[in-house]
Scaffold this motif. Sequence first.
Motif, PDB file in Angstrom:
ATOM      1  N   LEU A  14      21.596  20.240  12.291  1.00 30.23           N
ATOM      2  CA  LEU A  14      20.566  20.465  13.302  1.00 30.23           C
ATOM      3  C   LEU A  14      19.622  21.593  12.882  1.00 30.23           C
ATOM      4  O   LEU A  14      18.405  21.515  13.091  1.00 30.23           O
ATOM      5  N   GLY A  15      20.166  22.634  12.276  1.00 34.80           N
ATOM      6  CA  GLY A  15      19.342  23.732  11.787  1.00 34.80           C
ATOM      7  C   GLY A  15      18.424  23.296  10.659  1.00 34.80           C
ATOM      8  O   GLY A  15      17.256  23.693  10.609  1.00 34.80           O
ATOM      9  N   LYS A  37       3.029  29.086  18.509  1.00 36.18           N
ATOM     10  CA  LYS A  37       4.213  29.190  19.374  1.00 36.18           C
ATOM     11  C   LYS A  37       5.281  28.188  18.965  1.00 36.18           C
ATOM     12  O   LYS A  37       6.469  28.523  18.914  1.00 36.18           O
ATOM     13  N   SER A  38       4.884  26.952  18.668  1.00 34.05           N
ATOM     14  CA  SER A  38       5.878  25.955  18.274  1.00 34.05           C
ATOM     15  C   SER A  38       6.483  26.300  16.922  1.00 34.05           C
ATOM     16  O   SER A  38       7.671  26.060  16.697  1.00 34.05           O
ATOM     17  N   GLY A  43      11.211  27.422  14.300  1.00 31.28           N
ATOM     18  CA  GLY A  43      11.720  28.180  13.159  1.00 31.28           C
ATOM     19  C   GLY A  43      12.913  29.043  13.534  1.00 31.28           C
ATOM     20  O   GLY A  43      13.925  29.064  12.832  1.00 31.28           O
ATOM     21  N   VAL A  44      12.806  29.759  14.652  1.00 31.22           N
ATOM     22  CA  VAL A  44      13.905  30.631  15.081  1.00 31.22           C
ATOM     23  C   VAL A  44      15.125  29.802  15.466  1.00 31.22           C
ATOM     24  O   VAL A  44      16.255  30.136  15.083  1.00 31.22           O
ATOM     25  N   PHE A  49      20.629  27.965  14.414  1.00 29.67           N
ATOM     26  CA  PHE A  49      21.590  26.871  14.294  1.00 29.67           C
ATOM     27  C   PHE A  49      22.164  26.806  12.885  1.00 29.67           C
ATOM     28  O   PHE A  49      23.362  26.596  12.702  1.00 29.67           O
ATOM     29  N   PHE A  50      21.320  26.966  11.880  1.00 28.05           N
ATOM     30  CA  PHE A  50      21.776  26.892  10.500  1.00 28.05           C
ATOM     31  C   PHE A  50      22.781  27.999  10.185  1.00 28.05           C
ATOM     32  O   PHE A  50      23.853  27.742   9.645  1.00 28.05           O
ATOM     33  N   VAL A  51      22.452  29.224  10.557  1.00 30.54           N
ATOM     34  CA  VAL A  51      23.333  30.354  10.262  1.00 30.54           C
ATOM     35  C   VAL A  51      24.645  30.250  11.043  1.00 30.54           C
ATOM     36  O   VAL A  51      25.731  30.505  10.496  1.00 30.54           O
ATOM     37  N   SER A  52      24.579  29.845  12.309  1.00 32.55           N
ATOM     38  CA  SER A  52      25.820  29.733  13.084  1.00 32.55           C
ATOM     39  C   SER A  52      26.684  28.581  12.572  1.00 32.55           C
ATOM     40  O   SER A  52      27.922  28.690  12.558  1.00 32.55           O
TER      41      SER A  52
END
Length: 64
Positions: A14-15, A37-38, A43-44, A49-52
């Motif tokens: 998902l990340g 804004k998008s 990006g955040v 998600f990627f790091v978690s």
Amino acid sequence: MNMKRIFGGFLTILGIVGLVYTAIVFSSTAGSERDIKSLIIYGVLGVVFFVSGIGLIKTTKDES
């Protein structure tokens, strides 16, 4: 299979999808406030998600 590893893999994928979508939006942006804004939001969320997901995969021990 450990459920934490499966969930970690899901979060990682998902990340990656969020980061790829951010790259697509970035390449086609015109610089308006809505585009910026998008970019920030996707990006955040992609990075979080990627790091978690990677963290869950790395810290979960295999118990067979």
